[in-house]
Write a protein that holds these residues in place. Structure first.
Motif, PDB file in Angstrom:
ATOM      1  N   LYS A   3      55.834  44.539 135.282  1.00  0.00           N
ATOM      2  CA  LYS A   3      55.893  43.651 134.669  1.00  0.00           C
ATOM      3  C   LYS A   3      55.395  42.381 135.621  1.00  0.00           C
ATOM      4  O   LYS A   3      57.420  41.977 136.392  1.00  0.00           O
ATOM      5  N   TYR A  43      44.170  45.889 128.630  1.00  0.00           N
ATOM      6  CA  TYR A  43      45.003  46.091 127.990  1.00  0.00           C
ATOM      7  C   TYR A  43      43.718  45.799 126.593  1.00  0.00           C
ATOM      8  O   TYR A  43      44.128  45.440 125.065  1.00  0.00           O
ATOM      9  N   HIS A  46      43.884  46.465 122.640  1.00  0.00           N
ATOM     10  CA  HIS A  46      45.093  45.370 122.212  1.00  0.00           C
ATOM     11  C   HIS A  46      43.421  44.344 121.813  1.00  0.00           C
ATOM     12  O   HIS A  46      44.568  43.543 121.063  1.00  0.00           O
ATOM     13  N   PHE A  51      48.450  39.035 119.301  1.00  0.00           N
ATOM     14  CA  PHE A  51      49.320  38.563 120.832  1.00  0.00           C
ATOM     15  C   PHE A  51      48.079  38.766 122.322  1.00  0.00           C
ATOM     16  O   PHE A  51      48.590  38.412 123.311  1.00  0.00           O
ATOM     17  N   GLU A  54      47.998  36.108 124.908  1.00  0.00           N
ATOM     18  CA  GLU A  54      49.480  36.196 125.818  1.00  0.00           C
ATOM     19  C   GLU A  54      49.671  37.018 126.383  1.00  0.00           C
ATOM     20  O   GLU A  54      50.266  36.961 127.851  1.00  0.00           O
ATOM     21  N   LEU A  55      49.325  38.255 125.864  1.00  0.00           N
ATOM     22  CA  LEU A  55      49.894  39.246 127.240  1.00  0.00           C
ATOM     23  C   LEU A  55      48.802  39.438 127.611  1.00  0.00           C
ATOM     24  O   LEU A  55      49.432  39.797 129.428  1.00  0.00           O
ATOM     25  N   THR A  85      59.603  49.205 122.775  1.00  0.00           N
ATOM     26  CA  THR A  85      58.794  47.718 123.031  1.00  0.00           C
ATOM     27  C   THR A  85      59.624  46.594 123.206  1.00  0.00           C
ATOM     28  O   THR A  85      59.222  45.817 123.868  1.00  0.00           O
ATOM     29  N   ARG A  96      64.050  48.565 129.446  1.00  0.00           N
ATOM     30  CA  ARG A  96      64.107  47.797 128.553  1.00  0.00           C
ATOM     31  C   ARG A  96      65.170  46.690 128.117  1.00  0.00           C
ATOM     32  O   ARG A  96      65.294  45.373 128.327  1.00  0.00           O
ATOM     33  N   VAL A 103      59.435  40.633 123.572  1.00  0.00           N
ATOM     34  CA  VAL A 103      58.335  41.658 122.983  1.00  0.00           C
ATOM     35  C   VAL A 103      57.105  41.445 124.078  1.00  0.00           C
ATOM     36  O   VAL A 103      56.761  42.537 124.491  1.00  0.00           O
ATOM     37  N   GLY A 104      57.341  40.639 124.197  1.00  0.00           N
ATOM     38  CA  GLY A 104      55.977  40.163 125.460  1.00  0.00           C
ATOM     39  C   GLY A 104      56.294  40.502 126.784  1.00  0.00           C
ATOM     40  O   GLY A 104      55.635  40.695 127.465  1.00  0.00           O
ATOM     41  N   ASN A 106      58.750  42.386 128.612  1.00  0.00           N
ATOM     42  CA  ASN A 106      59.148  43.911 128.438  1.00  0.00           C
ATOM     43  C   ASN A 106      59.060  44.533 129.746  1.00  0.00           C
ATOM     44  O   ASN A 106      59.489  45.620 130.012  1.00  0.00           O
ATOM     45  N   HIS A 109      55.834  48.719 131.295  1.00  0.00           N
ATOM     46  CA  HIS A 109      54.406  49.795 131.039  1.00  0.00           C
ATOM     47  C   HIS A 109      54.436  50.492 131.022  1.00  0.00           C
ATOM     48  O   HIS A 109      54.561  51.287 132.377  1.00  0.00           O
TER      49      HIS A 109
HETATM   50  P1  CMP Z   1      53.313  47.744 126.696  1.00  0.00           P
HETATM   51  O1  CMP Z   1      53.707  48.337 126.271  1.00  0.00           O
HETATM   52  O2  CMP Z   1      52.147  46.873 127.500  1.00  0.00           O
HETATM   53  O3  CMP Z   1      51.752  47.633 125.873  1.00  0.00           O
HETATM   54  C1  CMP Z   1      51.104  46.333 125.012  1.00  0.00           C
HETATM   55  C2  CMP Z   1      52.105  45.453 125.512  1.00  0.00           C
HETATM   56  O4  CMP Z   1      51.991  44.436 124.143  1.00  0.00           O
HETATM   57  C3  CMP Z   1      53.285  45.587 125.038  1.00  0.00           C
HETATM   58  O5  CMP Z   1      54.378  46.961 125.602  1.00  0.00           O
HETATM   59  C4  CMP Z   1      54.164  44.519 124.965  1.00  0.00           C
HETATM   60  O6  CMP Z   1      54.345  44.030 125.801  1.00  0.00           O
HETATM   61  C5  CMP Z   1      52.612  43.086 124.585  1.00  0.00           C
HETATM   62  N1  CMP Z   1      53.310  42.850 122.589  1.00  0.00           N
HETATM   63  C6  CMP Z   1      53.257  44.019 121.750  1.00  0.00           C
HETATM   64  N2  CMP Z   1      53.954  42.991 120.046  1.00  0.00           N
HETATM   65  C7  CMP Z   1      53.944  42.747 121.686  1.00  0.00           C
HETATM   66  C8  CMP Z   1      54.231  40.894 120.362  1.00  0.00           C
HETATM   67  N3  CMP Z   1      53.950  40.842 118.698  1.00  0.00           N
HETATM   68  N4  CMP Z   1      54.087  39.971 120.644  1.00  0.00           N
HETATM   69  C9  CMP Z   1      53.463  39.685 122.519  1.00  0.00           C
HETATM   70  N5  CMP Z   1      53.001  40.828 122.820  1.00  0.00           N
HETATM   71  C10 CMP Z   1      53.202  42.683 122.441  1.00  0.00           C
END
Ligand code: CMP
Length: 131
Positions: A3, A43, A46, A51, A54-55, A85, A96, A103-104, A106, A109
């Motif tokens: 990422k 994504y 989601h 989130f 932001e993601l 995660t 990680r 968490v954002g 990270n 993936h």
């Molecule tokens: P990833 O494995 O790429 O799959 C979905 C992504 O959403 C996850 O990793 C995180 O980077 C992101 N994500 C999950 N939960 C949160 C959160 N609470 N706030 C921001 N990003 C999140």
């Protein structure tokens, strides 16, 4: 995927080294940058999450490395290699734990099933790009 946080901090080489040392072989790999539309599509599962915006913003903020990695039991073993995660909950020695900040942001993936691995591989690579 590696990422934008990890490519921006020049962790790329160290992370790819972890993939190889863990026994994954590289079938395809590219350095690229997602548009907001592409990150949103990748994504899409989601979309309803709080989130999501932001993601999408983060995943289109800088270059990424997309890769198709091969190994027996690849999905489960890759998830073990990268850790939880949320890096705060990731085990010692995981990617990680060692390279992610939050968490954002990270660092990596990994696909969560064989079915999604096929979908996500096809998102980035044609058959001509796999060896
Ligand atoms: P990833 O494995 O790429 O799959 C979905 C992504 O959403 C996850 O990793 C995180 O980077 C992101 N994500 C999950 N939960 C949160 C959160 N609470 N706030 C921001 N990003 C999140």
């Amino acid at each position: 995927m590696i990422k934008p946080d990890a490519t921006g901090k020049s962790y790329t080489g160290a992370i790819i080294d972890r993939f190889l040392k863990a026994g994954f072989s590289i079938k395809a790999m590219k350095w690229t940058k997602l548009t907001k539309e592409e990150a949103g599509a990748f994504y899409a599962v989601h979309k309803e999450r709080p989130f999501y915006a932001e993601l999408v913003e983060f995943m289109s903020s800088g270059p990424i490395i997309a890769a198709v990695l091969e190994k027996e039991n690849a999905v489960a073993d890759f998830r073990k290699l990268i850790g939880a995660t949320n890096p705060a909950q990731a085990e010692e020695g995981t990617i990680r734990k060692d390279f992610a900040a939050s968490v954002g942001e990270n660092a990596v993936h990994g696909s969560d099933s064989d079915e999604n691995a096929v979908i996500e591989s096809n998102f980035f690579f044609s058959q001509l790009e796999r060896f």
